[in-house]
Design a protein around this motif. Sequence first.
Motif, short mmCIF file in Angstrom:
data_model
loop_
_atom_site.label_atom_id
_atom_site.label_comp_id
_atom_site.label_asym_id
_atom_site.label_seq_id
_atom_site.Cartn_x
_atom_site.Cartn_y
_atom_site.Cartn_z
N ARG A 53 0.83 -1.20 0.00
CA ARG A 53 0.00 0.00 0.00
C ARG A 53 0.87 1.25 0.00
NH1 ARG A 53 -2.51 0.81 4.14
NH2 ARG A 53 -1.71 -0.85 5.46
N HIS A 54 2.01 1.17 0.69
CA HIS A 54 2.91 2.32 0.65
C HIS A 54 3.50 2.49 -0.74
CE1 HIS A 54 3.09 4.27 4.48
NE2 HIS A 54 3.03 3.11 5.09
N ALA A 55 3.92 1.38 -1.33
CA ALA A 55 4.55 1.46 -2.65
C ALA A 55 3.56 1.93 -3.71
CB ALA A 55 5.11 0.10 -3.04
N ALA A 56 2.28 1.59 -3.53
CA ALA A 56 1.28 2.01 -4.50
C ALA A 56 0.75 3.41 -4.18
CB ALA A 56 0.12 1.01 -4.53
N GLY A 57 1.21 3.98 -3.07
CA GLY A 57 0.78 5.33 -2.71
C GLY A 57 -0.64 5.40 -2.18
N ILE A 58 -1.17 4.26 -1.71
CA ILE A 58 -2.51 4.24 -1.13
C ILE A 58 -2.34 3.85 0.33
CG2 ILE A 58 -4.88 3.48 -1.49
CD1 ILE A 58 -3.79 2.09 -4.06
N ALA A 59 -1.88 4.77 1.16
CA ALA A 59 -1.52 4.41 2.52
C ALA A 59 -2.44 5.10 3.51
CB ALA A 59 -0.08 4.78 2.80
N CYS A 60 -2.84 4.34 4.52
CA CYS A 60 -3.66 4.91 5.58
C CYS A 60 -2.80 5.63 6.61
CB CYS A 60 -4.46 3.82 6.29
SG CYS A 60 -5.68 3.06 5.21
N HIS A 61 -1.61 5.16 6.80
CA HIS A 61 -0.76 5.77 7.83
C HIS A 61 0.70 5.61 7.46
CE1 HIS A 61 0.46 1.83 9.50
NE2 HIS A 61 -0.64 1.48 8.90
#
Lengths: 61, 286
Positions: A53-61
């Motif tokens: 999710r971080h690598a895809a730029g869709i991060a909650c935190h």
Amino acid sequence: MATANTVNGRIERARTELSPTQMAAGALFIAALGFTLLFVQDPLVHDSLHNFRHAAGIACH
Amino acid sequence: MFAQYLTRGVKAGLVAGLVFGLFMAVVANPLVAYADELNHATVEESGHSHEAESAHSHESEGTHSHESEGTHSHGSGDSHAGEGGGHHDTAVSMAVTKAVSVAAGGLWGVVLGGAFFGVAFFFLEPAIPGPDAAKSYLMGLAGFITVSGAPWLVLPPAAPGAEQSLSVATRLPLYAGMMLAGALACLSAGYAYTRLRESSGLPAAIVGAVVPFSLLAALAVVAPENAVHGALSPTLETGLTGLFAFGQVLLWLVLAAAHAWFRLSSESESESAIPTAGRDSAPAAD
């Protein structure tokens, strides 16, 4: 070729090429995928995707 | 024909998925793990690890997995702080996270390839301006703007551990809304370009294609602001954000290049399978 090469032509083409059963199956499959991604996001799934999710730029935190 | 388009999209997705999975494995996984360790060390040093972390997971995990994650972090917070270092609050081990993230990177490519280069490209191809190979790259650009570019105008990729001022309950609809706005901007830009190209010539068409993206940028300006505050050094955070953005650009570029390449190879194999009528003339948007 019966249909013109336009967007409407493509929609018409899909309509003639795919049977209603195929379309229904496809729609159901996409709905099931979407449902899984949206609502079956328990911590196990959510957390194990943390790096992605971080690598895809869709991060909650 | 639809099945051929879908197959070609998924094949391009497989290629891009392989590249992005590799990027996950050798670049993103180690870096996110390292950033998490840094965060953890910083939080522990400042001496309020437990409060900070449980508050953090309460606030920022928001709607999904809220309760179970919250209780989990309460339970593990004490022992975790004692261990020192390692991954922050999580339901799974770092090894599982890494493996699942690599697999997800591969599937991400397949999903985007199937959805954008399989299904969407089949319907939109006649309306996309330009020669055949350029269409794949324009589709890639539109896909990037829709999935990542537009939402990132409001919510750029966050570095691990960064706290954001907007809650997840706000950010999820905001992200989805910007995706929709991005898709609409791309579609209306293509429509305006094709229409104006026919009636008023190239310069007017280019201006017409730029207008929807200006509106998109204006929308991003008036959207609620999300202040990001992290424990990492600002330089590292900027670098991580840039790297993750670069990763997505790379993904779409590989998708488009593979898609253009598979078009060429399938054309030489089965010329009859692909419609040739009206290809060299500018196709109408409807």
